[in-house]
Design a protein around this motif. Structure first.
Motif, PDB file in Angstrom:
ATOM      1  N   PRO A 170       0.830  -1.206   0.000  1.00 38.62           N
ATOM      2  CA  PRO A 170       0.000   0.000   0.000  1.00 38.62           C
ATOM      3  C   PRO A 170       0.865   1.256   0.000  1.00 38.62           C
ATOM      4  CG  PRO A 170      -0.745  -1.569   1.656  1.00 38.62           C
ATOM      5  CD  PRO A 170       0.564  -2.072   1.141  1.00 38.62           C
ATOM      6  N   SER A 171       0.542   2.200  -0.839  1.00 37.77           N
ATOM      7  CA  SER A 171       1.302   3.435  -0.920  1.00 37.77           C
ATOM      8  C   SER A 171       0.884   4.384   0.189  1.00 37.77           C
ATOM      9  CB  SER A 171       1.079   4.102  -2.277  1.00 37.77           C
ATOM     10  OG  SER A 171      -0.274   4.517  -2.394  1.00 37.77           O
ATOM     11  N   ALA A 172       1.715   5.397   0.419  1.00 35.93           N
ATOM     12  CA  ALA A 172       1.372   6.408   1.418  1.00 35.93           C
ATOM     13  C   ALA A 172       0.091   7.127   1.013  1.00 35.93           C
ATOM     14  CB  ALA A 172       2.524   7.400   1.558  1.00 35.93           C
ATOM     15  N   ARG A 173      -0.104   7.299  -0.290  1.00 42.09           N
ATOM     16  CA  ARG A 173      -1.324   7.948  -0.773  1.00 42.09           C
ATOM     17  C   ARG A 173      -2.557   7.106  -0.448  1.00 42.09           C
ATOM     18  NH1 ARG A 173      -1.388   9.899  -6.890  1.00 42.09           N
ATOM     19  NH2 ARG A 173       0.281  11.178  -5.978  1.00 42.09           N
ATOM     20  N   ALA A 174      -2.422   5.773  -0.578  1.00 41.79           N
ATOM     21  CA  ALA A 174      -3.554   4.890  -0.269  1.00 41.79           C
ATOM     22  C   ALA A 174      -3.880   4.935   1.212  1.00 41.79           C
ATOM     23  CB  ALA A 174      -3.234   3.463  -0.699  1.00 41.79           C
ATOM     24  N   ARG A 175      -2.842   4.963   2.056  1.00 45.69           N
ATOM     25  CA  ARG A 175      -3.093   5.042   3.502  1.00 45.69           C
ATOM     26  C   ARG A 175      -3.763   6.351   3.862  1.00 45.69           C
ATOM     27  NH1 ARG A 175       2.152   2.721   3.560  1.00 45.69           N
ATOM     28  NH2 ARG A 175       3.076   4.757   4.033  1.00 45.69           N
ATOM     29  N   ALA A 176      -3.291   7.447   3.231  1.00 42.60           N
ATOM     30  CA  ALA A 176      -3.874   8.757   3.524  1.00 42.60           C
ATOM     31  C   ALA A 176      -5.321   8.836   3.057  1.00 42.60           C
ATOM     32  CB  ALA A 176      -3.041   9.855   2.862  1.00 42.60           C
ATOM     33  N   ALA A 177      -5.656   8.036   2.049  1.00 42.19           N
ATOM     34  CA  ALA A 177      -7.018   8.064   1.516  1.00 42.19           C
ATOM     35  C   ALA A 177      -8.001   7.339   2.418  1.00 42.19           C
ATOM     36  CB  ALA A 177      -7.043   7.445   0.125  1.00 42.19           C
ATOM     37  N   GLY A 178      -7.508   6.629   3.424  1.00 40.66           N
ATOM     38  CA  GLY A 178      -8.422   6.009   4.366  1.00 40.66           C
ATOM     39  C   GLY A 178      -8.220   4.538   4.597  1.00 40.66           C
ATOM     40  N   ALA A 179      -7.051   3.989   4.246  1.00 42.10           N
ATOM     41  CA  ALA A 179      -6.795   2.581   4.516  1.00 42.10           C
ATOM     42  C   ALA A 179      -6.888   2.335   6.019  1.00 42.10           C
ATOM     43  CB  ALA A 179      -5.420   2.189   3.997  1.00 42.10           C
ATOM     44  N   PRO A 180      -7.519   1.247   6.469  1.00 40.01           N
ATOM     45  CA  PRO A 180      -7.656   0.970   7.900  1.00 40.01           C
ATOM     46  C   PRO A 180      -6.300   0.848   8.593  1.00 40.01           C
ATOM     47  CG  PRO A 180      -9.125  -0.420   6.619  1.00 40.01           C
ATOM     48  CD  PRO A 180      -8.215   0.249   5.631  1.00 40.01           C
ATOM     49  N   VAL A 181      -6.279   1.174   9.870  1.00 44.25           N
ATOM     50  CA  VAL A 181      -5.066   1.111  10.675  1.00 44.25           C
ATOM     51  C   VAL A 181      -5.317   0.177  11.851  1.00 44.25           C
ATOM     52  CG1 VAL A 181      -3.449   2.422  12.099  1.00 44.25           C
ATOM     53  CG2 VAL A 181      -4.402   3.458  10.026  1.00 44.25           C
ATOM     54  N   GLU A 182      -4.473  -0.823  12.005  1.00 40.20           N
ATOM     55  CA  GLU A 182      -4.606  -1.762  13.114  1.00 40.20           C
ATOM     56  C   GLU A 182      -3.738  -1.308  14.280  1.00 40.20           C
ATOM     57  OE1 GLU A 182      -3.848  -6.530  13.921  1.00 40.20           O
ATOM     58  OE2 GLU A 182      -4.496  -5.854  11.922  1.00 40.20           O
ATOM     59  N   VAL A 183      -4.317  -1.325  15.491  1.00 40.62           N
ATOM     60  CA  VAL A 183      -3.635  -0.803  16.667  1.00 40.62           C
ATOM     61  C   VAL A 183      -3.643  -1.841  17.783  1.00 40.62           C
ATOM     62  CG1 VAL A 183      -3.489   1.100  18.314  1.00 40.62           C
ATOM     63  CG2 VAL A 183      -4.485   1.496  16.047  1.00 40.62           C
ATOM     64  N   ASP A 184      -2.492  -2.036  18.407  1.00 37.85           N
ATOM     65  CA  ASP A 184      -2.357  -2.926  19.555  1.00 37.85           C
ATOM     66  C   ASP A 184      -2.435  -2.083  20.827  1.00 37.85           C
ATOM     67  OD1 ASP A 184      -1.689  -4.755  21.489  1.00 37.85           O
ATOM     68  OD2 ASP A 184       0.310  -5.210  20.715  1.00 37.85           O
ATOM     69  N   ILE A 185      -3.442  -2.328  21.659  1.00 40.13           N
ATOM     70  CA  ILE A 185      -3.618  -1.552  22.889  1.00 40.13           C
ATOM     71  C   ILE A 185      -3.274  -2.379  24.129  1.00 40.13           C
ATOM     72  CG2 ILE A 185      -5.353  -0.035  21.874  1.00 40.13           C
ATOM     73  CD1 ILE A 185      -7.480  -1.699  23.403  1.00 40.13           C
ATOM     74  N   SER A 186      -2.571  -3.481  23.939  1.00 39.86           N
ATOM     75  CA  SER A 186      -2.294  -4.388  25.059  1.00 39.86           C
ATOM     76  C   SER A 186      -1.451  -3.733  26.152  1.00 39.86           C
ATOM     77  CB  SER A 186      -1.594  -5.659  24.549  1.00 39.86           C
ATOM     78  OG  SER A 186      -0.369  -5.347  23.912  1.00 39.86           O
ATOM     79  N   LYS A 187      -0.646  -2.732  25.799  1.00 39.41           N
ATOM     80  CA  LYS A 187       0.221  -2.078  26.778  1.00 39.41           C
ATOM     81  C   LYS A 187      -0.313  -0.719  27.219  1.00 39.41           C
ATOM     82  CE  LYS A 187       4.378  -4.388  25.070  1.00 39.41           C
ATOM     83  NZ  LYS A 187       5.753  -4.215  24.534  1.00 39.41           N
ATOM     84  N   LEU A 188      -1.548  -0.409  26.844  1.00 35.40           N
ATOM     85  CA  LEU A 188      -2.134   0.872  27.207  1.00 35.40           C
ATOM     86  C   LEU A 188      -2.724   0.782  28.617  1.00 35.40           C
ATOM     87  CD1 LEU A 188      -2.661   3.673  25.906  1.00 35.40           C
ATOM     88  CD2 LEU A 188      -4.912   2.823  25.236  1.00 35.40           C
ATOM     89  N   GLU A 189      -2.045   1.395  29.562  1.00 41.01           N
ATOM     90  CA  GLU A 189      -2.453   1.324  30.966  1.00 41.01           C
ATOM     91  C   GLU A 189      -3.588   2.313  31.247  1.00 41.01           C
ATOM     92  OE1 GLU A 189      -1.300  -0.796  33.160  1.00 41.01           O
ATOM     93  OE2 GLU A 189       0.164  -1.687  31.786  1.00 41.01           O
ATOM     94  N   PRO A 190      -4.379   2.068  32.315  1.00 39.29           N
ATOM     95  CA  PRO A 190      -5.433   3.012  32.693  1.00 39.29           C
ATOM     96  C   PRO A 190      -4.866   4.420  32.873  1.00 39.29           C
ATOM     97  CG  PRO A 190      -5.712   0.978  33.901  1.00 39.29           C
ATOM     98  CD  PRO A 190      -4.402   0.856  33.176  1.00 39.29           C
ATOM     99  N   GLY A 191      -5.523   5.380  32.252  1.00 40.68           N
ATOM    100  CA  GLY A 191      -5.065   6.763  32.320  1.00 40.68           C
ATOM    101  C   GLY A 191      -4.135   7.159  31.187  1.00 40.68           C
TER     102      GLY A 191
END
Length: 207
Positions: free
Chosen positions: A47-68
């Motif tokens: 995927p090109s940067a242009r395709a990502r900027a156009a709205g390609a989904p982004v996967e995020v890992d929140i396993s290390k996101l602590e409360p607060g």
């Protein structure tokens, strides 16, 4: 010997060892040419940067996101906040409603998908997903979790503050009444892949 008229190499007069060496060398060079051609072709499938900027989904890992804690990712060229709200932050959502501080406490305006309604404006109570863009003039609000700091006053119970023109938003991104921002912060489409994996840019599947 070489045939100058045909521009080719006659290997019949060479000894067998030298002929084998030249033949192998030509094969290796040819294979290298094929590999050199294949690499740019394979890269073109990424995927090109242009395709990502156009709205390609982004996967995020929140396993290390602590409360607060809050993390920021980019989607469609805009910042997306993922905040792990504490129990105190969730309790403050009721407080600001009871105090009558909000312009749209029920999230009546469509700044969120249908599956992220209510005071929490999220699929799961503790994890908030918001576009980090002020709805006034597009500035970037700051995360201000402290309660009643001197610069924000006694009616501040934590949330997001826009330093550009003073707009205030609670821990759900709901806008305070009487500030320049006209609407709540936007909740982008998102869904859970697992308990700790979120995809920004794709809607939550119906149950």
């Amino acid at each position: 010997m070489a045939n100058a008229e045909q521009g080719s190499l006659d290997l019949s007069d060479l000894d067998p060892k030298r002929r084998r060496f030249l033949t192998t060398s030509v094969g290796v060079v040819g294979a290298a040419g094929v590999v050199g051609l294949a690499v740019p072709m394979l890269k073109s499938f990424a995927p090109s940067a242009r395709a990502r900027a156009a709205g390609a989904p982004v996967e995020v890992d929140i396993s290390k996101l602590e409360p607060g804690q809050m993390m920021t990712v980019e989607w469609r060229g805009k910042p997306v906040w993922l905040l792990n709200r504490t129990d105190e932050a969730l309790a403050s959502l009721v407080t600001v409603e009871d105090e009558g501080l909000l312009a749209d406490p029920e999230s009546g305006m469509p700044q969120q998908p249908d599956y992220a309604v209510g005071s929490e404006r999220s699929i799961k109570p503790n994890i908030l997903v918001l576009l980090g863009v002020c709805t006034h003039l597009g500035c970037a609000p700051t995360y201000r979790p402290e309660v009643a700091p001197p610069d924000l006053g006694p009616t501040w119970f934590g949330g997001f503050f826009c330093p550009c023109h003073g707009s205030k938003f609670d821990f759900s991104g709901r806008v305070y009444a009487g500030v320049p921002a006209p609407t709540n912060l936007e909740v982008p489409p998102y869904k859970y892949l697992t308990e700790t994996q979120i995809v920004i840019g794709e809607d939550q599947e119906s149950a």
